[in-house]
Design a protein around this motif. Structure first.
Motif, mmCIF file in Angstrom:
data_model
loop_
_atom_site.group_PDB
_atom_site.id
_atom_site.type_symbol
_atom_site.label_atom_id
_atom_site.label_comp_id
_atom_site.label_asym_id
_atom_site.label_seq_id
_atom_site.Cartn_x
_atom_site.Cartn_y
_atom_site.Cartn_z
ATOM 1 N N ILE A 50 10.444 -6.256 2.480
ATOM 2 C CA ILE A 50 10.248 -7.664 3.547
ATOM 3 C C ILE A 50 8.813 -8.230 3.769
ATOM 4 O O ILE A 50 8.487 -8.844 4.533
ATOM 5 C CB ILE A 50 10.777 -7.349 4.797
ATOM 6 N N LEU A 51 7.909 -7.422 2.952
ATOM 7 C CA LEU A 51 6.472 -7.818 3.194
ATOM 8 C C LEU A 51 6.019 -8.849 2.080
ATOM 9 O O LEU A 51 6.180 -8.296 1.084
ATOM 10 C CB LEU A 51 5.574 -6.546 3.076
ATOM 11 N N THR A 52 5.690 -10.056 2.485
ATOM 12 C CA THR A 52 5.445 -10.816 1.390
ATOM 13 C C THR A 52 4.188 -11.487 1.014
ATOM 14 O O THR A 52 3.626 -12.053 0.290
ATOM 15 C CB THR A 52 6.275 -12.090 1.745
ATOM 16 N N GLU A 53 3.262 -11.162 2.101
ATOM 17 C CA GLU A 53 1.788 -11.350 1.973
ATOM 18 C C GLU A 53 1.070 -10.229 1.512
ATOM 19 O O GLU A 53 1.515 -9.222 1.082
ATOM 20 C CB GLU A 53 1.176 -11.846 3.536
ATOM 21 N N ALA A 54 -0.339 -10.585 1.237
ATOM 22 C CA ALA A 54 -1.187 -9.729 0.537
ATOM 23 C C ALA A 54 -1.609 -8.442 1.610
ATOM 24 O O ALA A 54 -1.801 -7.401 1.111
ATOM 25 C CB ALA A 54 -2.371 -10.227 0.237
ATOM 26 N N HIS A 55 -1.659 -8.661 2.920
ATOM 27 C CA HIS A 55 -2.011 -7.576 3.924
ATOM 28 C C HIS A 55 -1.503 -7.908 5.165
ATOM 29 O O HIS A 55 -0.858 -9.148 5.439
ATOM 30 C CB HIS A 55 -3.489 -7.462 3.725
ATOM 31 N N ALA A 56 -1.410 -7.126 6.095
ATOM 32 C CA ALA A 56 -0.845 -7.130 7.448
ATOM 33 C C ALA A 56 -1.030 -8.206 8.269
ATOM 34 O O ALA A 56 -0.391 -9.114 8.742
ATOM 35 C CB ALA A 56 -0.723 -6.000 8.040
ATOM 36 N N ASP A 57 -2.364 -8.427 8.367
ATOM 37 C CA ASP A 57 -2.980 -9.540 9.274
ATOM 38 C C ASP A 57 -2.209 -10.848 8.787
ATOM 39 O O ASP A 57 -1.957 -11.722 9.727
ATOM 40 C CB ASP A 57 -4.342 -9.653 9.212
ATOM 41 N N LYS B 84 -0.551 1.479 16.337
ATOM 42 C CA LYS B 84 -1.857 2.188 15.935
ATOM 43 C C LYS B 84 -2.173 1.680 14.438
ATOM 44 O O LYS B 84 -2.101 2.614 13.558
ATOM 45 C CB LYS B 84 -1.816 3.745 16.032
ATOM 46 N N LEU B 85 -2.015 0.499 14.091
ATOM 47 C CA LEU B 85 -2.378 -0.065 12.921
ATOM 48 C C LEU B 85 -3.739 -0.584 12.623
ATOM 49 O O LEU B 85 -4.065 -1.352 11.624
ATOM 50 C CB LEU B 85 -1.350 -1.189 12.794
ATOM 51 N N ASN B 86 -4.724 -0.359 13.516
ATOM 52 C CA ASN B 86 -5.976 -1.068 13.259
ATOM 53 C C ASN B 86 -6.492 -0.855 12.080
ATOM 54 O O ASN B 86 -7.046 -2.100 11.540
ATOM 55 C CB ASN B 86 -6.728 -0.361 14.560
ATOM 56 N N THR B 87 -6.511 0.270 11.427
ATOM 57 C CA THR B 87 -7.322 0.557 10.265
ATOM 58 C C THR B 87 -6.674 -0.098 9.111
ATOM 59 O O THR B 87 -7.042 -0.321 7.867
ATOM 60 C CB THR B 87 -7.437 1.867 9.886
ATOM 61 N N MET B 88 -5.367 -0.638 9.053
ATOM 62 C CA MET B 88 -4.431 -1.083 7.914
ATOM 63 C C MET B 88 -4.333 -2.435 8.162
ATOM 64 O O MET B 88 -3.769 -3.015 7.010
ATOM 65 C CB MET B 88 -3.086 -0.377 7.999
ATOM 66 N N MET B 89 -4.587 -3.378 8.903
ATOM 67 C CA MET B 89 -4.179 -4.500 9.049
ATOM 68 C C MET B 89 -4.977 -5.713 7.898
ATOM 69 O O MET B 89 -4.128 -6.486 7.413
ATOM 70 C CB MET B 89 -4.815 -5.277 10.293
ATOM 71 N N SER B 90 -6.087 -5.355 7.404
ATOM 72 C CA SER B 90 -6.787 -6.050 6.319
ATOM 73 C C SER B 90 -6.699 -5.309 5.027
ATOM 74 O O SER B 90 -7.226 -6.081 4.001
ATOM 75 C CB SER B 90 -8.249 -6.499 6.836
ATOM 76 N N ARG B 91 -6.054 -4.135 4.991
ATOM 77 C CA ARG B 91 -5.893 -3.620 3.839
ATOM 78 C C ARG B 91 -5.025 -3.939 2.794
ATOM 79 O O ARG B 91 -3.854 -4.284 3.400
ATOM 80 C CB ARG B 91 -5.908 -2.146 3.936
ATOM 81 N N PRO B 92 -4.771 -4.506 1.332
ATOM 82 C CA PRO B 92 -3.943 -4.808 0.816
ATOM 83 C C PRO B 92 -2.869 -3.682 0.657
ATOM 84 O O PRO B 92 -3.303 -2.544 0.662
ATOM 85 C CB PRO B 92 -4.636 -5.120 -0.744
ATOM 86 N N TYR B 93 -1.724 -3.980 0.560
ATOM 87 C CA TYR B 93 -0.368 -3.141 0.588
ATOM 88 C C TYR B 93 -0.732 -1.922 -0.483
ATOM 89 O O TYR B 93 -0.308 -1.088 -0.461
ATOM 90 C CB TYR B 93 0.983 -3.775 0.600
ATOM 91 N N TYR B 94 -1.177 -2.528 -1.640
ATOM 92 C CA TYR B 94 -1.198 -1.541 -2.754
ATOM 93 C C TYR B 94 -2.347 -0.244 -2.496
ATOM 94 O O TYR B 94 -2.184 0.850 -3.038
ATOM 95 C CB TYR B 94 -1.321 -1.966 -3.966
ATOM 96 N N GLN B 95 -3.057 -0.346 -1.310
ATOM 97 C CA GLN B 95 -3.768 0.831 -0.948
ATOM 98 C C GLN B 95 -3.406 1.631 0.055
ATOM 99 O O GLN B 95 -4.022 2.465 0.480
ATOM 100 C CB GLN B 95 -5.226 -0.105 -0.381
ATOM 101 N N LEU B 96 -2.189 1.102 0.624
ATOM 102 C CA LEU B 96 -1.446 1.670 1.657
ATOM 103 C C LEU B 96 -0.481 2.707 1.156
ATOM 104 O O LEU B 96 0.164 2.480 0.250
ATOM 105 C CB LEU B 96 -0.959 0.870 2.695
ATOM 106 N N SER B 97 -0.061 3.789 1.797
ATOM 107 C CA SER B 97 0.866 4.476 1.505
ATOM 108 C C SER B 97 2.354 4.280 1.663
ATOM 109 O O SER B 97 2.260 2.997 2.627
ATOM 110 C CB SER B 97 0.803 6.065 2.327
#
Length: 183
Positions: free
Chosen positions: A68-75, A104-117
């Motif tokens: 369900i995530l279609t963009e490059a990052h959360a923001d 508490k997503l502050n540090t994840m918002m601009s990171r590409p999904y492939y960099q996230l667990s």
């Protein structure tokens, strides 16, 4: 999977846990409730909203968040999603900040999904669904990629959502989580 003579009544704000072995129909039931699968017999109804509102008020989080995530990052994801819901440009930052703070997503918002667990992706996907203020939230194995700390944080978030009137149905194999955070 065929569900036969299934009947389910869920109260507003309830957290219902579906437990069972693989292949018994937990995910199928969630997909039927989310209208992701056709219902060949029987009916789905809700006194809380009309049939035509179902898509707006019922949200499903699949086991794999990237579905369900279609963009490059959360923001970008959240901005695009709120825009598609017709939220005014002036209101978008405040709506995003509310979910970011709650999860508490502050540090994840601009990171590409492939960099996230996978667990972080799951939380971002949950945040996306929360932006639409669902009345019924369907979660399929939401703890499978979370460590113990993150599981408890998710449990607290779900308790808060249900106290706000969101009904939550969770398919899980995690008996401990179900015991701690079911209604």
């Amino acid at each position: 999977m065929i569900l036969n003579q299934a009947e389910l009544t869920i109260e507003t704000g309830e957290r219902l846990m579906l437990l069972g072995a693989n292949g018994v129909g937990k995910t199928t039931l969630l997909k039927l409730l989310a209208r992701q699968l056709p219902l060949y017999q029987g009916s789905l109804s809700s006194p809380a909203f009309k049939k035509r509102e179902w898509r707006h008020f019922v949200k499903w989080l699949p086991q794999h968040a990237l579905y369900i995530l279609t963009e490059a990052h959360a923001d970008a994801e959240y901005r695009q999603y709120l825009n598609s819901l017709g939220v005014s440009a002036e209101m978008i930052p405040a709506k995003i900040q509310e979910v970011v703070t709650k999860l508490k997503l502050n540090t994840m918002m601009s990171r590409p999904y492939y960099q996230l667990s996978a667990g972080q992706q799951q939380l971002i996907a949950l945040g996306k669904l929360m932006l639409s203020q669902p009345k019924l939230l369907l979660l399929d194995e939401p703890t499978q990629h979370l460590d113990e700390h993150e599981k408890h944080r998710l449990g607290q978030i779900l308790r808060q959502l249900s106290s706000e009137g969101v009904t939550i149905v969770i398919a899980t194999h995690d008996r401990e989580f179900a015991a701690l955070y079911g209604s």
